[in-house]
Design a protein around this motif. Structure first.
Motif, PDB file in Angstrom:
ATOM      1  N   ASN A  45       0.830  -1.197   0.000  1.00 50.82           N
ATOM      2  CA  ASN A  45       0.000   0.000   0.000  1.00 50.82           C
ATOM      3  C   ASN A  45       0.869   1.254   0.000  1.00 50.82           C
ATOM      4  OD1 ASN A  45      -1.963  -1.911   0.276  1.00 50.82           O
ATOM      5  ND2 ASN A  45      -2.831  -1.085   2.170  1.00 50.82           N
ATOM      6  N   ASP A  46       1.926   1.226   0.793  1.00 51.62           N
ATOM      7  CA  ASP A  46       2.825   2.375   0.873  1.00 51.62           C
ATOM      8  C   ASP A  46       3.467   2.665  -0.477  1.00 51.62           C
ATOM      9  OD1 ASP A  46       2.285   2.820   3.517  1.00 51.62           O
ATOM     10  OD2 ASP A  46       4.078   1.805   4.267  1.00 51.62           O
ATOM     11  N   ASP A  47       3.838   1.607  -1.219  1.00 50.84           N
ATOM     12  CA  ASP A  47       4.427   1.789  -2.546  1.00 50.84           C
ATOM     13  C   ASP A  47       3.451   2.525  -3.465  1.00 50.84           C
ATOM     14  OD1 ASP A  47       6.855   0.578  -2.037  1.00 50.84           O
ATOM     15  OD2 ASP A  47       6.175  -1.408  -2.653  1.00 50.84           O
ATOM     16  N   ILE A  48       2.195   2.071  -3.440  1.00 53.40           N
ATOM     17  CA  ILE A  48       1.184   2.639  -4.329  1.00 53.40           C
ATOM     18  C   ILE A  48       0.959   4.116  -4.012  1.00 53.40           C
ATOM     19  CG2 ILE A  48      -1.232   2.524  -5.053  1.00 53.40           C
ATOM     20  CD1 ILE A  48      -1.092  -0.499  -4.431  1.00 53.40           C
ATOM     21  N   LEU A  52       2.017   7.391  -6.363  1.00 54.50           N
ATOM     22  CA  LEU A  52       1.083   8.399  -6.849  1.00 54.50           C
ATOM     23  C   LEU A  52       1.446   9.789  -6.338  1.00 54.50           C
ATOM     24  CD1 LEU A  52      -1.435   8.205  -8.678  1.00 54.50           C
ATOM     25  CD2 LEU A  52      -0.530   6.011  -7.925  1.00 54.50           C
ATOM     26  N   LYS A  53       1.875   9.875  -5.103  1.00 57.26           N
ATOM     27  CA  LYS A  53       2.282  11.178  -4.568  1.00 57.26           C
ATOM     28  C   LYS A  53       3.496  11.712  -5.317  1.00 57.26           C
ATOM     29  CE  LYS A  53       0.365  10.938   0.097  1.00 57.26           C
ATOM     30  NZ  LYS A  53       0.614  11.014   1.551  1.00 57.26           N
ATOM     31  N   ASP A  54       4.426  10.814  -5.627  1.00 58.74           N
ATOM     32  CA  ASP A  54       5.591  11.226  -6.417  1.00 58.74           C
ATOM     33  C   ASP A  54       5.156  11.750  -7.781  1.00 58.74           C
ATOM     34  OD1 ASP A  54       7.650  10.832  -4.666  1.00 58.74           O
ATOM     35  OD2 ASP A  54       8.723   9.389  -5.913  1.00 58.74           O
ATOM     36  N   ALA A  55       4.232  11.021  -8.411  1.00 56.90           N
ATOM     37  CA  ALA A  55       3.773  11.396  -9.743  1.00 56.90           C
ATOM     38  C   ALA A  55       3.132  12.779  -9.722  1.00 56.90           C
ATOM     39  CB  ALA A  55       2.789  10.358 -10.276  1.00 56.90           C
ATOM     40  N   LEU A  56       2.242  13.007  -8.753  1.00 58.12           N
ATOM     41  CA  LEU A  56       1.569  14.299  -8.675  1.00 58.12           C
ATOM     42  C   LEU A  56       2.527  15.421  -8.295  1.00 58.12           C
ATOM     43  CD1 LEU A  56      -1.889  13.464  -7.063  1.00 58.12           C
ATOM     44  CD2 LEU A  56      -1.466  14.476  -9.284  1.00 58.12           C
ATOM     45  N   THR A  57       3.435  15.119  -7.387  1.00 54.96           N
ATOM     46  CA  THR A  57       4.385  16.150  -6.958  1.00 54.96           C
ATOM     47  C   THR A  57       5.298  16.558  -8.111  1.00 54.96           C
ATOM     48  OG1 THR A  57       4.374  15.345  -4.668  1.00 54.96           O
ATOM     49  CG2 THR A  57       6.250  16.686  -5.356  1.00 54.96           C
ATOM     50  N   ASN A 131      -2.357  14.413   1.702  1.00 53.88           N
ATOM     51  CA  ASN A 131      -3.401  13.632   2.363  1.00 53.88           C
ATOM     52  C   ASN A 131      -3.967  12.500   1.506  1.00 53.88           C
ATOM     53  OD1 ASN A 131      -3.327  15.185   4.746  1.00 53.88           O
ATOM     54  ND2 ASN A 131      -4.656  16.732   3.825  1.00 53.88           N
ATOM     55  N   MET A 132      -3.308  12.165   0.417  1.00 53.42           N
ATOM     56  CA  MET A 132      -3.805  11.075  -0.431  1.00 53.42           C
ATOM     57  C   MET A 132      -3.775   9.742   0.317  1.00 53.42           C
ATOM     58  SD  MET A 132      -2.412   9.776  -4.131  1.00 53.42           S
ATOM     59  CE  MET A 132      -2.981  11.254  -4.960  1.00 53.42           C
ATOM     60  N   THR A 133      -4.868   8.984   0.234  1.00 49.73           N
ATOM     61  CA  THR A 133      -4.971   7.688   0.902  1.00 49.73           C
ATOM     62  C   THR A 133      -4.734   6.556  -0.093  1.00 49.73           C
ATOM     63  OG1 THR A 133      -7.337   7.445   0.464  1.00 49.73           O
ATOM     64  CG2 THR A 133      -6.698   8.677   2.452  1.00 49.73           C
ATOM     65  N   PHE A 134      -4.633   5.338   0.454  1.00 47.08           N
ATOM     66  CA  PHE A 134      -4.482   4.167  -0.414  1.00 47.08           C
ATOM     67  C   PHE A 134      -5.694   4.012  -1.324  1.00 47.08           C
ATOM     68  CE2 PHE A 134      -5.537  -0.383  -0.991  1.00 47.08           C
ATOM     69  CZ  PHE A 134      -4.534  -0.701  -1.896  1.00 47.08           C
ATOM     70  N   SER A 135      -6.876   4.244  -0.780  1.00 47.41           N
ATOM     71  CA  SER A 135      -8.098   4.141  -1.577  1.00 47.41           C
ATOM     72  C   SER A 135      -8.078   5.141  -2.734  1.00 47.41           C
ATOM     73  CB  SER A 135      -9.325   4.384  -0.687  1.00 47.41           C
ATOM     74  OG  SER A 135     -10.506   4.351  -1.451  1.00 47.41           O
ATOM     75  N   ASP A 136      -7.647   6.364  -2.451  1.00 47.95           N
ATOM     76  CA  ASP A 136      -7.519   7.369  -3.505  1.00 47.95           C
ATOM     77  C   ASP A 136      -6.536   6.906  -4.578  1.00 47.95           C
ATOM     78  OD1 ASP A 136      -9.205   9.150  -2.134  1.00 47.95           O
ATOM     79  OD2 ASP A 136      -7.519  10.014  -1.029  1.00 47.95           O
ATOM     80  N   ALA A 137      -5.396   6.415  -4.127  1.00 55.26           N
ATOM     81  CA  ALA A 137      -4.339   5.999  -5.053  1.00 55.26           C
ATOM     82  C   ALA A 137      -4.796   4.846  -5.929  1.00 55.26           C
ATOM     83  CB  ALA A 137      -3.090   5.615  -4.270  1.00 55.26           C
ATOM     84  N   ARG A 142      -6.585   2.733 -11.253  1.00 61.23           N
ATOM     85  CA  ARG A 142      -7.590   2.006 -12.032  1.00 61.23           C
ATOM     86  C   ARG A 142      -8.375   2.929 -12.953  1.00 61.23           C
ATOM     87  NH1 ARG A 142     -10.230  -2.204  -7.606  1.00 61.23           N
ATOM     88  NH2 ARG A 142      -8.727  -3.886  -7.949  1.00 61.23           N
ATOM     89  N   GLY A 143      -8.162   4.235 -12.813  1.00 65.91           N
ATOM     90  CA  GLY A 143      -8.924   5.198 -13.594  1.00 65.91           C
ATOM     91  C   GLY A 143      -8.296   5.514 -14.934  1.00 65.91           C
ATOM     92  N   ASN A 144      -8.777   6.587 -15.545  1.00 62.55           N
ATOM     93  CA  ASN A 144      -8.260   7.022 -16.837  1.00 62.55           C
ATOM     94  C   ASN A 144      -6.846   7.580 -16.696  1.00 62.55           C
ATOM     95  OD1 ASN A 144     -10.699   6.393 -18.133  1.00 62.55           O
ATOM     96  ND2 ASN A 144     -11.565   8.389 -17.602  1.00 62.55           N
ATOM     97  N   LYS A 145      -6.225   7.881 -17.816  1.00 61.87           N
ATOM     98  CA  LYS A 145      -4.837   8.326 -17.791  1.00 61.87           C
ATOM     99  C   LYS A 145      -4.662   9.739 -17.237  1.00 61.87           C
ATOM    100  CE  LYS A 145      -3.111   5.215 -21.365  1.00 61.87           C
ATOM    101  NZ  LYS A 145      -2.424   5.079 -22.661  1.00 61.87           N
ATOM    102  N   ASP A 146      -5.782  10.425 -16.996  1.00 64.63           N
ATOM    103  CA  ASP A 146      -5.688  11.733 -16.338  1.00 64.63           C
ATOM    104  C   ASP A 146      -6.354  11.690 -14.970  1.00 64.63           C
ATOM    105  OD1 ASP A 146      -8.325  11.493 -17.121  1.00 64.63           O
ATOM    106  OD2 ASP A 146      -8.528  13.582 -17.746  1.00 64.63           O
ATOM    107  N   ALA A 147      -6.512  10.487 -14.417  1.00 70.77           N
ATOM    108  CA  ALA A 147      -7.250  10.327 -13.162  1.00 70.77           C
ATOM    109  C   ALA A 147      -6.599  11.078 -12.004  1.00 70.77           C
ATOM    110  CB  ALA A 147      -7.392   8.848 -12.812  1.00 70.77           C
ATOM    111  N   ALA A 148      -5.275  11.115 -11.972  1.00 78.24           N
ATOM    112  CA  ALA A 148      -4.584  11.829 -10.896  1.00 78.24           C
ATOM    113  C   ALA A 148      -4.846  13.326 -11.001  1.00 78.24           C
ATOM    114  CB  ALA A 148      -3.087  11.546 -10.945  1.00 78.24           C
ATOM    115  N   THR A 149      -4.848  13.845 -12.213  1.00 83.39           N
ATOM    116  CA  THR A 149      -5.118  15.263 -12.414  1.00 83.39           C
ATOM    117  C   THR A 149      -6.553  15.605 -12.028  1.00 83.39           C
ATOM    118  OG1 THR A 149      -3.552  15.278 -14.259  1.00 83.39           O
ATOM    119  CG2 THR A 149      -5.064  17.131 -14.099  1.00 83.39           C
ATOM    120  N   VAL A 150      -7.491  14.745 -12.416  1.00 86.52           N
ATOM    121  CA  VAL A 150      -8.898  14.959 -12.059  1.00 86.52           C
ATOM    122  C   VAL A 150      -9.070  14.931 -10.543  1.00 86.52           C
ATOM    123  CG1 VAL A 150     -11.220  13.978 -12.188  1.00 86.52           C
ATOM    124  CG2 VAL A 150      -9.791  14.061 -14.234  1.00 86.52           C
ATOM    125  N   TYR A 151      -8.398  13.985  -9.902  1.00 86.53           N
ATOM    126  CA  TYR A 151      -8.449  13.902  -8.440  1.00 86.53           C
ATOM    127  C   TYR A 151      -7.924  15.194  -7.818  1.00 86.53           C
ATOM    128  CZ  TYR A 151      -6.760  12.805  -3.746  1.00 86.53           C
ATOM    129  OH  TYR A 151      -6.494  12.856  -2.403  1.00 86.53           O
TER     130      TYR A 151
END
Length: 242
Positions: A45-48, A52-57, A131-137, A142-151
């Motif tokens: 879970n920590d990896d995931i 994602l936090k690395d990607a967004l940052t 504050n991103m959680t495992f559920s968010d990540a 599993r979402g679209n290729k812009d899911a992180a941006t939409v989030y």
């Protein structure tokens, strides 16, 4: 008869237990496959979340850097801030009477204000990622290729705008946007037969500046997901690499 019934019930309980364990194992496999179906080893879970936090940052920092340079907005046709749509008649009227240069300078200063404000955007985005959680990540993976941006847009737009507006206002004052806007709007509004307008420049520039940043972030996210050269940290390679 009772012995037979008891045996049947016991058999059902055992089967249901095995079925539940089977489903749990399959769920865990689905989680791992959602992260990266080509990798042989699973991710924690920590990896995931870390990935994602690395990607967004990284994506938000790169985007802010691109937007904040001179002409970062002005010479990017996709995110360039145009004359306010609600004031289109002002632009048309001004150009018709030979004030085209004034219009062009106004558009330039709006974009300069956005570029100046973007210098302060990166830390705001970074704080929003914490504050991103495992559920968010998992939902993002599993979402679209812009899911992180939409989030990021859905969860931070209001807070970002509240923090961004003072920066925009300072930028408006710094590059003297109103110096070029005021003569245009005053000239237009002096006509007694037109509806008087005066769009909120801070609100307009702020929203357009954020729209541009989120667009750039979506492009950075796409690169991180699909381009190995953009996976610049070990955790990004682990989560998104093949």
């Amino acid at each position: 008869m009772r012995k037979i019934n008891f045996a049947v019930v016991l058999l059902l309980v055992v089967n249901m237990s095995c079925f539940a364990q089977f489903n749990l194992n399959n769920f865990e496999k689905d989680v791992k496959n959602a992260v990266n179906p080509n990798k042989g080893s699973g991710l924690s879970n920590d990896d995931i979340v870390h990935g994602l936090k690395d990607a967004l940052t990284i994506g938000s920092q790169n985007s802010a850097n691109k937007a904040s340079v001179v002409d970062g907005y002005f010479k990017n046709p996709i995110i360039k801030i145009p004359f306010p749509k609600d004031a289109q008649n002002v632009e048309n009227t001004a150009r018709e009477v030979g004030m085209g240069d004034q219009v062009d300078k106004f558009v330039l200063t709006m974009n300069r204000a956005a570029e100046d404000a973007a210098k302060s955007a990166a830390p705001i985005f970074v704080d929003a990622v914490k504050n991103m959680t495992f559920s968010d990540a998992l939902g993002i993976l599993r979402g679209n290729k812009d899911a992180a941006t939409v989030y990021l847009r859905n969860t931070t737009s209001a807070a970002l705008k509240a923090k961004f507006k003072p920066v925009i206002q300072a930028s408006i004052d710094k590059v003297e946007v109103t110096k070029y806007w005021r003569p245009l709007i005053d000239f237009y509004n002096q006509d007694p037969f037109v509806d008087k307008i005066n769009p909120d420049l801070n609100e307009y520039i702020c929203q357009k500046a954020l729209d541009g940043l989120f667009y750039l972030i979506s492009q950075e996210e796409l690169k991180i997901r699909t381009d190995p050269m953009a996976q610049v940290t070990d955790i990004l390679k682990k989560v998104f690499g093949s």
